[in-house]
Design a protein around this motif. Structure first.
Motif, PDB file in Angstrom:
ATOM      1  N   VAL A   3       0.841  -1.193   0.000  1.00  0.00           N
ATOM      2  CA  VAL A   3       0.000   0.000   0.000  1.00  0.00           C
ATOM      3  C   VAL A   3       0.878   1.245   0.000  1.00  0.00           C
ATOM      4  O   VAL A   3       1.879   1.308   0.714  1.00  0.00           O
ATOM      5  CB  VAL A   3      -0.993  -0.020   1.196  1.00  0.00           C
ATOM      6  N   ILE A   4       0.499   2.228  -0.833  1.00  0.00           N
ATOM      7  CA  ILE A   4       1.276   3.482  -0.864  1.00  0.00           C
ATOM      8  C   ILE A   4       0.391   4.707  -0.639  1.00  0.00           C
ATOM      9  O   ILE A   4       0.885   5.801  -0.395  1.00  0.00           O
ATOM     10  CB  ILE A   4       2.067   3.641  -2.189  1.00  0.00           C
ATOM     11  N   GLY A   5      -0.927   4.537  -0.716  1.00  0.00           N
ATOM     12  CA  GLY A   5      -1.806   5.688  -0.509  1.00  0.00           C
ATOM     13  C   GLY A   5      -3.251   5.246  -0.369  1.00  0.00           C
ATOM     14  O   GLY A   5      -3.575   4.075  -0.608  1.00  0.00           O
ATOM     15  N   VAL A   6      -4.092   6.179   0.057  1.00  0.00           N
ATOM     16  CA  VAL A   6      -5.528   5.859   0.198  1.00  0.00           C
ATOM     17  C   VAL A   6      -6.359   7.059  -0.256  1.00  0.00           C
ATOM     18  O   VAL A   6      -5.895   8.199  -0.234  1.00  0.00           O
ATOM     19  CB  VAL A   6      -5.927   5.535   1.668  1.00  0.00           C
ATOM     20  N   ASP A   7      -7.594   6.784  -0.648  1.00  0.00           N
ATOM     21  CA  ASP A   7      -8.577   7.833  -0.924  1.00  0.00           C
ATOM     22  C   ASP A   7      -9.817   7.470  -0.127  1.00  0.00           C
ATOM     23  O   ASP A   7     -10.364   6.381  -0.292  1.00  0.00           O
ATOM     24  CB  ASP A   7      -8.908   7.880  -2.420  1.00  0.00           C
ATOM     25  N   GLN A   8     -10.231   8.402   0.750  1.00  0.00           N
ATOM     26  CA  GLN A   8     -11.414   8.127   1.578  1.00  0.00           C
ATOM     27  C   GLN A   8     -12.584   8.981   1.096  1.00  0.00           C
ATOM     28  O   GLN A   8     -12.395  10.136   0.724  1.00  0.00           O
ATOM     29  CB  GLN A   8     -11.157   8.525   3.032  1.00  0.00           C
ATOM     30  N   THR A   9     -13.773   8.398   1.151  1.00  0.00           N
ATOM     31  CA  THR A   9     -14.981   9.184   0.904  1.00  0.00           C
ATOM     32  C   THR A   9     -15.907   8.971   2.106  1.00  0.00           C
ATOM     33  O   THR A   9     -15.550   8.239   3.039  1.00  0.00           O
ATOM     34  CB  THR A   9     -15.710   8.713  -0.363  1.00  0.00           C
ATOM     35  N   ALA A  10     -17.095   9.565   2.058  1.00  0.00           N
ATOM     36  CA  ALA A  10     -18.037   9.413   3.169  1.00  0.00           C
ATOM     37  C   ALA A  10     -18.524   7.974   3.261  1.00  0.00           C
ATOM     38  O   ALA A  10     -18.954   7.517   4.326  1.00  0.00           O
ATOM     39  CB  ALA A  10     -19.219  10.355   2.983  1.00  0.00           C
ATOM     40  N   THR A  11     -18.433   7.227   2.188  1.00  0.00           N
ATOM     41  CA  THR A  11     -19.022   5.876   2.194  1.00  0.00           C
ATOM     42  C   THR A  11     -18.011   4.749   2.069  1.00  0.00           C
ATOM     43  O   THR A  11     -18.368   3.581   2.218  1.00  0.00           O
ATOM     44  CB  THR A  11     -20.036   5.743   1.040  1.00  0.00           C
ATOM     45  N   ILE A  28     -13.487   3.482   1.298  1.00  0.00           N
ATOM     46  CA  ILE A  28     -12.058   3.807   1.223  1.00  0.00           C
ATOM     47  C   ILE A  28     -11.410   2.958   0.125  1.00  0.00           C
ATOM     48  O   ILE A  28     -11.765   1.788  -0.052  1.00  0.00           O
ATOM     49  CB  ILE A  28     -11.367   3.596   2.598  1.00  0.00           C
ATOM     50  N   THR A  29     -10.464   3.570  -0.596  1.00  0.00           N
ATOM     51  CA  THR A  29      -9.742   2.862  -1.655  1.00  0.00           C
ATOM     52  C   THR A  29      -8.251   2.894  -1.322  1.00  0.00           C
ATOM     53  O   THR A  29      -7.702   3.955  -1.007  1.00  0.00           O
ATOM     54  CB  THR A  29      -9.986   3.534  -3.026  1.00  0.00           C
ATOM     55  N   ALA A  30      -7.626   1.721  -1.379  1.00  0.00           N
ATOM     56  CA  ALA A  30      -6.175   1.638  -1.163  1.00  0.00           C
ATOM     57  C   ALA A  30      -5.490   1.620  -2.514  1.00  0.00           C
ATOM     58  O   ALA A  30      -5.957   0.939  -3.438  1.00  0.00           O
ATOM     59  CB  ALA A  30      -5.847   0.358  -0.399  1.00  0.00           C
ATOM     60  N   PHE A  67      -1.985   0.645  -4.479  1.00  0.00           N
ATOM     61  CA  PHE A  67      -0.810  -0.215  -4.292  1.00  0.00           C
ATOM     62  C   PHE A  67       0.311   0.182  -5.258  1.00  0.00           C
ATOM     63  O   PHE A  67       0.058   0.781  -6.311  1.00  0.00           O
ATOM     64  CB  PHE A  67      -1.195  -1.684  -4.494  1.00  0.00           C
ATOM     65  N   SER A  68       1.548  -0.222  -4.871  1.00  0.00           N
ATOM     66  CA  SER A  68       2.717   0.204  -5.658  1.00  0.00           C
ATOM     67  C   SER A  68       2.729  -0.407  -7.062  1.00  0.00           C
ATOM     68  O   SER A  68       3.419   0.093  -7.948  1.00  0.00           O
ATOM     69  CB  SER A  68       4.008  -0.164  -4.924  1.00  0.00           C
ATOM     70  N   ASP A  69       1.958  -1.478  -7.293  1.00  0.00           N
ATOM     71  CA  ASP A  69       1.928  -2.077  -8.637  1.00  0.00           C
ATOM     72  C   ASP A  69       0.905  -1.383  -9.543  1.00  0.00           C
ATOM     73  O   ASP A  69       0.627  -1.838 -10.650  1.00  0.00           O
ATOM     74  CB  ASP A  69       1.642  -3.583  -8.554  1.00  0.00           C
ATOM     75  N   GLY A  70       0.322  -0.286  -9.040  1.00  0.00           N
ATOM     76  CA  GLY A  70      -0.616   0.481  -9.862  1.00  0.00           C
ATOM     77  C   GLY A  70      -2.065   0.060  -9.690  1.00  0.00           C
ATOM     78  O   GLY A  70      -2.978   0.735 -10.172  1.00  0.00           O
ATOM     79  N   SER A  71      -2.291  -1.047  -8.983  1.00  0.00           N
ATOM     80  CA  SER A  71      -3.677  -1.513  -8.785  1.00  0.00           C
ATOM     81  C   SER A  71      -4.284  -0.830  -7.564  1.00  0.00           C
ATOM     82  O   SER A  71      -3.596  -0.131  -6.804  1.00  0.00           O
ATOM     83  CB  SER A  71      -3.701  -3.031  -8.596  1.00  0.00           C
ATOM     84  N   ASN A  72      -5.579  -1.008  -7.369  1.00  0.00           N
ATOM     85  CA  ASN A  72      -6.222  -0.518  -6.147  1.00  0.00           C
ATOM     86  C   ASN A  72      -7.355  -1.441  -5.739  1.00  0.00           C
ATOM     87  O   ASN A  72      -7.750  -2.332  -6.493  1.00  0.00           O
ATOM     88  CB  ASN A  72      -6.673   0.945  -6.286  1.00  0.00           C
ATOM     89  N   ALA A  73      -7.851  -1.215  -4.515  1.00  0.00           N
ATOM     90  CA  ALA A  73      -8.947  -2.045  -3.990  1.00  0.00           C
ATOM     91  C   ALA A  73      -9.766  -1.186  -3.048  1.00  0.00           C
ATOM     92  O   ALA A  73      -9.228  -0.303  -2.371  1.00  0.00           O
ATOM     93  CB  ALA A  73      -8.384  -3.257  -3.250  1.00  0.00           C
ATOM     94  N   SER A  74     -11.083  -1.447  -3.000  1.00  0.00           N
ATOM     95  CA  SER A  74     -11.974  -0.616  -2.179  1.00  0.00           C
ATOM     96  C   SER A  74     -12.769  -1.472  -1.198  1.00  0.00           C
ATOM     97  O   SER A  74     -13.032  -2.654  -1.440  1.00  0.00           O
ATOM     98  CB  SER A  74     -12.959   0.136  -3.081  1.00  0.00           C
ATOM     99  N   ALA A  75     -13.154  -0.841  -0.089  1.00  0.00           N
ATOM    100  CA  ALA A  75     -13.983  -1.520   0.918  1.00  0.00           C
ATOM    101  C   ALA A  75     -14.592  -0.461   1.837  1.00  0.00           C
ATOM    102  O   ALA A  75     -14.374   0.748   1.638  1.00  0.00           O
ATOM    103  CB  ALA A  75     -13.142  -2.514   1.718  1.00  0.00           C
TER     104      ALA A  75
END
Ligand SMILES: Cc1cc2nc3c(=O)[nH]c(=O)nc-3n(C[C@H](O)[C@H](O)[C@H](O)COP(=O)(O)OP(=O)(O)OC[C@H]3O[C@@H](n4cnc5c(N)ncnc54)[C@H](O)[C@@H]3O)c2cc1C
Length: 399
Positions: free
Chosen positions: A127-135, A137-139, A141-149
């Motif tokens: 993990v290198i960063g996150v984006d949070q919203t009111a509903t 969060i998205t992580a 990753f250093s390989d360019g992918s992301n995941a949300s929960a």
């Protein structure tokens, strides 16, 4: 319930799979994201799982599998460098023994248990960063992918990236002033007692040792050293050179001298700087929260790093199960955990000071310990509340 359905767990060490299993039991689907490209096969030395950790594992049904790979330690023996026992702690009545386990074995068993219960682990996801919203969060990753929960749980160890994402001012690990070594003594006469963990406060340095089931002796030592060295930096020094230093340091100690004399360079384990994490002011922000060493890493002197991580994993899952929103759940989790983990860390820091102390303090320790054992260092006072901590999974957490 905080209406949490999904969780991203960052870190697939010990806390990661335990948290995933506990969340699953609480009805929350969790995926583990581990930075390393594969499992922890062969990585790390031994660690202790104490009765409190084992009880946390019981809640997720992993205690028996872990018991099967552990070496039971039924007694702790404190001794001075002349080989004289200055205090003994038998196990407490009604409690299982602590278990000594290779970290890689513990990881393997926990990951297998997690997979058997439908938890998926994705490797190569740093993990290198996150984006949070009111509903949610998205992580990233250093390989360019992301995941949300719905929430993100930082189980990414003492150098946690999530801790810095929660609070860029968060403290990092501090050097204890001690370098870690270990090894196996081959071909010596039997050293130690079966089932006992021996702690020797020697003339110049501390050493612990135990007997393996085949009769061979394993040891670990802490060498006071002015500057910290990472494991890689320490391993860049030839093992034979470290052995020479260690043999000199322990040569007057019983049984340190014999243990080191029977350890070959191939059997020397170099683990680098001992570290401790100062209290972390912020454990959560928005939809992110910390668990295990990322939030509270006591020095290895406590023998509690893994067990506290397991307890925290279970308590976090209970809070997310029972409380109405994420903020309330994270606050309750911190309230349940912070006093306990900070007390263990403070006690371990005192033990480290003793290990790094000079000859006069060591002599005082040897003199005073037998008296202290009869008064305030009784097994009940030392280990009662530490090892006796039990979590009632069915009890509902209130705000
Ligand atoms: C390689 C290694 C060897 C160890 N050896 C010992 C030992 O010999 N004795 C001992 O007592 N303790 C050891 N420990 C520490 C011990 O495992 C912990 O103190 C304790 O068990 C708590 O576990 P944890 O899951 O919180 O942290 P850890 O066991 O440290 O697990 C953290 C996990 O997070 C992963 N991670 C880190 N950063 C990221 C990121 N940015 N994105 C995704 N994943 C990430 C790591 O690769 C690791 O798998 C070791 C830890 C590691 C990582």
């Amino acid at each position: 319930m905080a209406n949490i359905k999904t969780a991203l767990i960052i870190g697939g060490g010990i806390a990661g799979p335990v948290t995933a299993l506990a969340l699953r039991k609480a009805g929350i689907e969790a995926t583990v994201h581990e930075a390393y490209p594969s499992s922890a096969q062969g990585v790390g030395g031994t660690l202790m799982v104490a009765p409190n950790g084992l009880d946390a594992l019981r809640i997720i049904g992993a205690d028996e599998a872990v018991r099967a790979i552990g070496l039971p330690i039924t007694r702790m023996v404190m001794a001075n460098g002349r080989g004289k026992s200055v205090g003994e702690f038998p196990g407490l009545p009604g409690m299982p023994p602590s278990l000594l386990i290779w970290r890689s074995e513990l990881c393997r068993v926990l990951h297998r248990h997690a997979a058997a219960h439908g938890v998926s682990v994705e490797y190569g996801k740093r993990v290198i960063g996150v984006d949070q919203t009111a509903t949610g969060i998205t992580a990233r990753f250093s390989d360019g992918s992301n995941a949300s929960a719905d929430v993100l749980i930082g189980a990414d160890g003492i150098r946690s990236a999530v801790r810095m994402l929660i609070d860029p001012q968060a403290p990092g690990p501090q050097y204890t002033g001690l370098l870690g070594f270990g090894g196996r003594a081959m071909g010596s006469d039997a050293i130690g007692r079966p089932g006992a963990m021996h702690f020797v406060h020697g003339k110049h340095a501390f050493l612990g040792h135990w007997m393996e089931p085949d009769g061979s002796a394993m040891w670990f030592g802490n060498l006071p050293h002015p500057t910290p060295l990472t494991a890689a930096e320490a391993r860049a020094v030839p093992a034979a050179q470290w052995l020479e230093t260690l043999r000199e340091v322990y040569r007057y100690d019983v049984p340190g001298g014999a243990l080191l004399a029977h350890t070959s360079p191939e059997q020397l384990l170099v683990t680098g700087a001992g570290e401790i994490l100062p209290p972390v002011p912020r454990w959560h922000r928005g939809r992110m929260v910390l668990v295990g060493d990322a939030a509270h890493a006591p020095s290895s002197s406590s023998g509690q790093g893994a067990s506290l991580a397991m307890e925290s994993a279970i308590q976090l899952a209970r809070c997310l199960r029972d409380l109405p929103d994420v903020a309330t759940a994270f606050l309750a989790y911190e309230r349940l955990r912070r006093p306990r983990v900070e007390k263990v860390a403070a006690d371990a820091a005192r033990t480290n000071n003793r290990k790094a102390s000079g000859p006069v303090a060591k002599a005082m320790f040897s003199l005073l310990m037998p008296i202290a054992m009869k008064t305030f260092f009784t097994p009940e006072k030392m280990f009662g509340s530490l090892h006796g901590y039990r979590i009632d999974w069915d009890d509902v957490v209130t705000a």
